[in-house]
Design an enzyme around this catalytic site. Structure first.
Site, PDB file in Angstrom:
ATOM      1  N   GLY A 148       0.856  -1.193   0.000  1.00  0.00           N
ATOM      2  CA  GLY A 148       0.000   0.000   0.000  1.00  0.00           C
ATOM      3  C   GLY A 148       0.886   1.236   0.000  1.00  0.00           C
ATOM      4  O   GLY A 148       2.029   1.189  -0.463  1.00  0.00           O
ATOM      5  N   ILE A 173       2.586   2.843   2.325  1.00  0.00           N
ATOM      6  CA  ILE A 173       3.881   2.794   3.020  1.00  0.00           C
ATOM      7  C   ILE A 173       4.820   1.800   2.336  1.00  0.00           C
ATOM      8  O   ILE A 173       6.003   2.102   2.123  1.00  0.00           O
ATOM      9  CB  ILE A 173       3.686   2.483   4.520  1.00  0.00           C
ATOM     10  CG1 ILE A 173       2.817   3.574   5.174  1.00  0.00           C
ATOM     11  CG2 ILE A 173       5.029   2.391   5.234  1.00  0.00           C
ATOM     12  CD1 ILE A 173       2.370   3.278   6.598  1.00  0.00           C
ATOM     13  N   ARG A 209       2.339  -4.029  12.528  1.00  0.00           N
ATOM     14  CA  ARG A 209       1.743  -4.272  13.840  1.00  0.00           C
ATOM     15  C   ARG A 209       2.415  -5.500  14.441  1.00  0.00           C
ATOM     16  O   ARG A 209       2.672  -6.477  13.731  1.00  0.00           O
ATOM     17  CB  ARG A 209       0.227  -4.525  13.727  1.00  0.00           C
ATOM     18  CG  ARG A 209      -0.612  -3.260  13.524  1.00  0.00           C
ATOM     19  CD  ARG A 209      -0.614  -2.375  14.765  1.00  0.00           C
ATOM     20  NE  ARG A 209      -1.457  -1.200  14.641  1.00  0.00           N
ATOM     21  CZ  ARG A 209      -1.038  -0.005  14.216  1.00  0.00           C
ATOM     22  NH1 ARG A 209       0.218   0.176  13.856  1.00  0.00           N
ATOM     23  NH2 ARG A 209      -1.877   1.018  14.158  1.00  0.00           N
ATOM     24  N   GLU A 265       2.473  -4.685  23.352  1.00  0.00           N
ATOM     25  CA  GLU A 265       3.124  -3.375  23.514  1.00  0.00           C
ATOM     26  C   GLU A 265       2.612  -2.745  24.795  1.00  0.00           C
ATOM     27  O   GLU A 265       1.404  -2.735  25.001  1.00  0.00           O
ATOM     28  CB  GLU A 265       2.786  -2.468  22.332  1.00  0.00           C
ATOM     29  CG  GLU A 265       3.558  -2.840  21.092  1.00  0.00           C
ATOM     30  CD  GLU A 265       3.294  -1.919  19.905  1.00  0.00           C
ATOM     31  OE1 GLU A 265       2.808  -0.784  20.110  1.00  0.00           O
ATOM     32  OE2 GLU A 265       3.567  -2.344  18.789  1.00  0.00           O
ATOM     33  N   HIS A 293       7.587   1.599  18.988  1.00  0.00           N
ATOM     34  CA  HIS A 293       6.510   2.027  18.083  1.00  0.00           C
ATOM     35  C   HIS A 293       6.652   3.508  17.709  1.00  0.00           C
ATOM     36  O   HIS A 293       5.825   4.346  18.079  1.00  0.00           O
ATOM     37  CB  HIS A 293       5.131   1.748  18.713  1.00  0.00           C
ATOM     38  CG  HIS A 293       4.031   1.651  17.690  1.00  0.00           C
ATOM     39  ND1 HIS A 293       2.948   0.821  17.818  1.00  0.00           N
ATOM     40  CD2 HIS A 293       3.846   2.288  16.500  1.00  0.00           C
ATOM     41  CE1 HIS A 293       2.142   0.957  16.766  1.00  0.00           C
ATOM     42  NE2 HIS A 293       2.671   1.854  15.950  1.00  0.00           N
TER      43      HIS A 293
HETATM   44  C1  DGY Z   1      -0.475   4.095  12.811  1.00  0.00           C
HETATM   45  O1  DGY Z   1      -0.849   5.222  12.502  1.00  0.00           O
HETATM   46  O2  DGY Z   1      -1.176   3.100  12.660  1.00  0.00           O
HETATM   47  C2  DGY Z   1       0.891   3.977  13.351  1.00  0.00           C
HETATM   48  O3  DGY Z   1       1.164   2.709  13.825  1.00  0.00           O
HETATM   49  C3  DGY Z   1       1.129   5.028  14.401  1.00  0.00           C
HETATM   50  O4  DGY Z   1       2.509   5.201  14.457  1.00  0.00           O
END
Ligand code: DGY
Length: 321
Positions: A156, A158, A234, A263, A282
């Site tokens: 996607g 990122i 995640r 986490e 994170h």
């Molecule tokens: C998100 O926006 O989902 C990220 O993990 C936050 O850093």
């Protein structure tokens, strides 16, 4: 006219917060720690809107405890902390903050990849421990980028931004994402091929029932012994126990984790004993400008929902059909 009431579950950057305050009567949680479940349930009782973070579990019980709730605005791109189906069933739009964090997260994935490849954290600890007594031709040897293969799982926004950066490092990029078209010179492939051929593997999938523990004993076994796994997606996408075994036995070379399960990672987690596992708390979107923009977008989603308008970024847009 009375302002709508909202609960904001932490002090988010001022850029978003001031917008919320202008339009709403805002109850803003002041602690560094997130509200407890009991606090969350109590504070949403008479609110019209909720601005939540990824640390807040927003489920059906919470929605039912907030009978006036008109909008949930999550300040994150990931919404795995929100039961979106339950919100949709209650006709509550859910907002998220995509786009504004793409570059920061891709930069961070690259920083982790470089750090793991060139053993930056190990080197830093070595210097601080007073072990640097000479230059040695075999000291802390790492991996090269140029000519290596980067496998991106989840292509996607990122994932593509990572591929774009990889071009500058002369990496050969392959990706696995049946729903994405090729971009930035990356070639699509099946998951098995990606796992077998990649020197670096970077995860960019959302957390769903399909992606939970997709990196497990079986998928780790398919990776090369020199493979470096980077997770900025995640934590639960990776089975931590299987990863620990793979790293400890040097079945793969290293991992760099921005996210973990759970986490925060408990201080007695066995992963913390390993030199070939780099872990940060994170921080994917943790740049000043990015967090400003995330808070602003979250505020815009919140206010649109309170006005009964379409959210600028809505994860259940079928509500508007
Ligand atoms: C998100 O926006 O989902 C990220 O993990 C936050 O850093």
């Amino acid at each position: 006219m009375a302002k709508p009431k909202v609960f904001v579950t932490r002090i988010v950057p001022e850029k978003g917060l001031s917008l919320v305050r202008d339009f709403c009567e805002a109850d803003i949680w002041q602690d560094e720690m997130p509200p407890s479940r009991a606090d969350l349930l109590a504070r949403v009782r008479d609110v019209d809107g909720l601005l939540s973070l990824l640390t807040d579990k927003i489920d059906a019980e919470l929605m039912d405890a907030a009978p006036r709730l008109k909008v949930i605005s999550n300040m994150a791109v990931g919404v795995d902390n929100v039961d979106v189906a339950a919100a949709t069933a209650r006709r509550i739009p859910v907002g998220n903050t995509p786009g504004v964090l793409t570059d920061a997260t891709a930069d961070h994935a690259f920083a982790l990849m470089l750090s793991a490849a060139r053993r930056i954290v190990e080197g830093e600890k070595y210097v601080r421990a007073g072990k640097w007594i000479t230059w040695h031709p075999q000291l802390l040897l790492g991996a090269d980028f140029a000519g290596a293969t980067l496998g991106i799982i989840g292509f996607g926004r990122i994932g593509q931004a990572v591929a774009k950066r990889a071009q500058g490092f002369d990496l050969h990029v392959i990706y696995h994402d049946p729903s994405a078209r090729p971009a930035y010179g990356a070639t699509p492939t099946d998951l098995g091929t990606l796992l077998r051929e990649s020197d670096f593997i970077s995860l960019h999938v959302p957390l769903t029932e399909q992606t939970r523990h997709m990196i497990n004993a079986e998928t780790l076994r398919k990776m090369k012994p020199n493979a470096i796994l980077v997770n900025t997606a995640r934590g639960p996408v990776v089975d931590s126990q299987a990863l620990y075994i793979a790293l400890k036995s040097k079945q793969i070379f290293a991992a760099a984790l921005d996210v973990t399960e759970p986490e925060p990672l408990p201080v007695d987690s066995p992963l913390l004993e390993l030199d070939n596992c780099l872990i940060v708390p994170h921080l994917g979107s943790a740049s000043r400008q990015t967090r400003d923009e995330m808070s602003f977008l979250a505020a815009q989603n919140l206010i649109a929902g309170l006005k009964g308008e379409r959210l600028p970024n809505c994860v259940n847009p079928q509500l508007y059909d």
